[in-house]
Design a protein around this motif. Structure first.
Motif: not given
Length: 440
Positions: A380-403
């Motif tokens: 399961p990967s995570l996506v987060v929307t952010n404020y103006q001037g900031e990209l939508t953050a996509l955190y790709r799961a790579i295992g071992s509780e790390t993104f």
């Protein structure tokens, strides 16, 4: 997060995890005067004509087939993907934020939530929308809530307003978020509403005539003894403590109040007032409530939670240990990730896991969030929307509780930096087997 531009469409997903596989997501969006409810029907959505998706083992490469690169999306001259059918559904509702008072408070910069639920178990999905509230034109005049609206699904895209008949024509406070979940284990979906001034719990109970009615059980279930100045935003639920019942996690925002309402000026005209940024205020604590079957009790973990200005919360198993974890989107502060170690123990690992900040190590003004296996890795990967001037953050799961932060690599930079991101969802709108992203 402050933005006074109107939003035309705001979608809210509210459901509960822990008693069955899935994920619970709750977030708050912001806009100017209010939310006008819009129902969009996917026109012609169906399986892609590009065949089966390729092996889902990595991010789509630059030379990916058309069904991965977005080539099947309609362009200028082609038919629209979605059709606004609101006028013919019977839905006529607008969330109000109190902007008409001219106070320019940060309170009015958030917005309202929508819960989708089959409250009468007729097999059709009904809609509940929070109402917001009004803001007095002076410090001497208090805030007031406005009732939300419950629309019963009649089928064939027709809805009926049953708010009063269902007992929901009440407004104990200025409301923001809504959550639908079976909290007392009777098989019927109940409602939780949060906002400035409290949390409300409405249990779904039977009427003698066989209809259903929501009964205010806030005090009986131990959720009433809260400061009237506490500002609650997003709410999610899940079996966080291993009891088999749905516990509640409620985000606190910041310490604004009618008496803590500093004057902030517009950048282009210092003589005029504007909404103050969240940095001008201190954070309020989040709350974890243990479900004891017939009441809620604040869990001791509440006192250990990392302070933040929460606008979104997600409950999902993020490390495949079969226990639901917590991810919180904070406004103007590091996001928090709590791995559930069992026995009521949670380990905050946002920075270590790589999901607290962007790829430059800076916190963002985070709001909307979702979880999904967008790359077919089984994680399961995570996506987060952010404020103006900031990209939508996509955190790709790579295992071992790390993104790994993958916004640019996945092409999200193409959306630019001009927009304020509020809500977001992973959804396979074209049913080609790959999760797409819808953002507001």
């Amino acid at each position: 997060m402050n933005n006074r531009q109107p939003a035309d469409l705001l979608l809210r997903r509210r459901y509960c995890l822990g008693l069955a596989p899935g994920a619970a997501v709750s977030w708050i969006g912001g806009f100017a005067a209010g939310l006008t409810f819009v129902l969009a029907l996917c026109a012609g959505c169906g399986p892609s004509n590009q065949g089966e998706p390729a092996a889902k083992s990595s991010l789509p490469p630059a030379d990916a087939p058309e069904h991965l690169s977005g080539g099947s999306t309609p362009v200028d001259g082609e038919s629209a993907i979605f059709e606004d059918i609101t006028p013919r559904t019977g839905i006529d509702f607008a969330y109000r934020n109190g902007e008409e008072a001219g106070r320019y408070t940060i309170l009015e910069s958030l917005g309202g939530g929508v819960a989708l639920l089959d409250y009468d178990r007729d097999g059709l999905v009904d809609i509940y929308a929070t109402g917001g509230g009004t803001i007095g034109d002076s410090e001497a005049k208090p805030l007031a809530g406005l009732p939300g609206r419950l629309y019963r699904n009649l089928g064939d895209w027709k809805f009926a307003d049953v708010t009063a008949a269902a007992g929901l024509d009440v407004a104990p406070f200025y409301s923001h978020a809504a959550l639908a979940a079976d909290l007392n284990g009777d098989g019927w979906l109940d409602l939780v509403v949060t906002g400035y001034g409290g949390i409300a719990l409405y249990l779904n109970e039977a009427e003698p005539a066989g209809t259903r009615r929501f009964v205010d059980a806030t005090r009986r279930w131990g959720l009433a003894d809260l400061p009237s100045s506490h500002w609650f935003t997003a709410v999610a639920c899940g079996d966080l403590l291993g009891s088999g019942r749905a516990d509640l996690y409620v985000c606190g925002y910041l310490d604004w109040s009618p008496t803590n309402d500093p004057h902030c000026s517009r950048r282009d005209d210092p003589t005029k007032r504007d909404v103050c940024p969240p940095e001008r205020f201190g954070p309020l604590p989040d709350h974890l409530y243990e479900n004891r079957g017939d009441s809620f009790a604040k869990h001791p973990l509440t006192e250990q939670l990392k302070p933040g200005k929460g606008l979104g919360v997600l409950v999902a198993d993020l490390n495949a240990d079969r226990r639901p974890d917590l991810y919180i989107a904070n406004d103007a502060g590091d996001n928090a990730l709590y791995f559930n170690r069992g026995g009521g123990q949670f380990d905050e690992r946002g920075v270590a896991a790589g999901v607290a900040t962007d790829d430059n190590g800076r916190f963002n003004g985070s709001m909307g969030l979702d979880v999904g296996d967008f790359d077919g890795s089984g994680q399961p990967s995570l996506v987060v929307t952010n404020y103006q001037g900031e990209l939508t953050a996509l955190y790709r799961a790579i295992g071992s509780e790390t993104f790994h932060y993958q916004s640019q690599a996945a092409g999200l930079g193409a959306a630019g930096l001009e927009f304020v991101g509020f809500g977001v969802a992973f959804v396979d709108y074209d049913r080609d087997g790959w999760l797409d992203l819808a953002a507001v």
